[in-house]
Design a protein around this motif. Sequence first.
Motif, PDB file in Angstrom:
ATOM      1  N   ARG A  50       0.860  -1.179   0.000  1.00 39.52           N
ATOM      2  CA  ARG A  50       0.000   0.000   0.000  1.00 39.52           C
ATOM      3  C   ARG A  50       0.900   1.233   0.000  1.00 39.52           C
ATOM      4  N   GLN A  51       0.883   1.975  -1.078  1.00 37.97           N
ATOM      5  CA  GLN A  51       1.806   3.087  -1.260  1.00 37.97           C
ATOM      6  C   GLN A  51       1.475   4.249  -0.330  1.00 37.97           C
ATOM      7  N   VAL A  52       2.467   4.698   0.415  1.00 47.55           N
ATOM      8  CA  VAL A  52       2.263   5.840   1.283  1.00 47.55           C
ATOM      9  C   VAL A  52       2.027   7.095   0.424  1.00 47.55           C
ATOM     10  N   GLY A  53       1.043   7.884   0.824  1.00 49.53           N
ATOM     11  CA  GLY A  53       0.708   9.092   0.086  1.00 49.53           C
ATOM     12  C   GLY A  53      -0.235   8.885  -1.075  1.00 49.53           C
ATOM     13  N   SER A  57      -9.183   9.449  -2.234  1.00 51.80           N
ATOM     14  CA  SER A  57     -10.261  10.193  -2.876  1.00 51.80           C
ATOM     15  C   SER A  57      -9.642  11.446  -3.480  1.00 51.80           C
ATOM     16  N   GLU A  58     -10.467  12.301  -4.049  1.00 49.43           N
ATOM     17  CA  GLU A  58      -9.934  13.504  -4.677  1.00 49.43           C
ATOM     18  C   GLU A  58      -9.287  14.444  -3.660  1.00 49.43           C
ATOM     19  N   GLN A  59      -9.753  14.431  -2.417  1.00 50.78           N
ATOM     20  CA  GLN A  59      -9.210  15.346  -1.426  1.00 50.78           C
ATOM     21  C   GLN A  59      -8.440  14.654  -0.294  1.00 50.78           C
ATOM     22  N   ALA A  60      -8.213  13.354  -0.372  1.00 51.56           N
ATOM     23  CA  ALA A  60      -7.559  12.637   0.730  1.00 51.56           C
ATOM     24  C   ALA A  60      -6.458  11.731   0.204  1.00 51.56           C
ATOM     25  N   SER A  61      -5.431  11.557   1.022  1.00 48.51           N
ATOM     26  CA  SER A  61      -4.322  10.653   0.698  1.00 48.51           C
ATOM     27  C   SER A  61      -3.921   9.892   1.941  1.00 48.51           C
ATOM     28  N   LEU A  62      -3.263   8.787   1.744  1.00 46.00           N
ATOM     29  CA  LEU A  62      -2.877   7.912   2.858  1.00 46.00           C
ATOM     30  C   LEU A  62      -1.724   8.528   3.657  1.00 46.00           C
ATOM     31  N   PRO A  63      -1.868   8.661   4.979  1.00 45.98           N
ATOM     32  CA  PRO A  63      -0.769   9.183   5.795  1.00 45.98           C
ATOM     33  C   PRO A  63       0.341   8.158   6.006  1.00 45.98           C
ATOM     34  N   THR A  64       0.014   6.891   5.899  1.00 44.70           N
ATOM     35  CA  THR A  64       0.995   5.822   6.037  1.00 44.70           C
ATOM     36  C   THR A  64       0.739   4.780   4.963  1.00 44.70           C
TER      37      THR A  64
END
Length: 260
Positions: A50-53, A57-64
């Motif tokens: 699972r790639q960090v960042g 969604s269009e306004q959210a990204s993974l913090p870890t």
Amino acid sequence: MINSLMISKTGMQAQQTKLDVISNNLANVSTTGYKRATALFEDLMYQNLRQVGANTSEQASLPTGLQLGLGVRTVATSRTFTQGVPQQSDNALDMAINGNGFFQVEMPDGTTGYTRDGSFKADAQGRLVTNSGYPLTAGITVPAQAQSVTISGDGVVTVKLPGNATPQQIGNIELANFINPAGLEPLGQNLYAESLASGNPTNGAPNSTGMGTLMQGYLEGSNVNVVQELVEMITTQRAYEMNSKAIQTSDQMLQRLSQI
């Protein structure tokens, strides 16, 4: 589950290598001029599940992210060139370097070897040679009729001859130093060879800029600390046991899975 078996296997291999290095240090605790070695490790590549960042969604990204490591490997053995304790000897030709630098000896193939072992002897021709018979590149020859030999801190070698009250100079010992001594290639027999990692040698007289002084009648002891090595050995044993325990646990979980 299979990954844990392979990961623990790399851990056991790494700790076995570390134990080999410790064993060699302890074996050379009385070797003149020996420098302690240390095993260095690095982690292996990761499975990036699972790639960090990454965008969720269009306004959210993974913090870890989700990365699974695949173990460890031994990447290098590094030598520590700290000063060994000088020990007095009964041989006037013995020398210890107090500070930086290496003695230079001529190898059989014509190349130059470097050593901290100053236990020199006179061969049949009177040349100063190592215990393996390799002569100093300075080409110093002690006359057969010499009554005594004196080696000053700055490398000047003089002898006292019969019927002559004034000591006669027969040569100068020159030392070599390296930008990265840890990059020298060990050859065995207390010798090192120049490498690309060590850089080119810088030659100079003892007690000059960047060079240590010579101590006649002394030998540099090994810089191995027995207590430190024993502590490292216990730590290595415990780490090896933990990795083997992880293999046993993985095996038990696989057995339980096969019984379902």
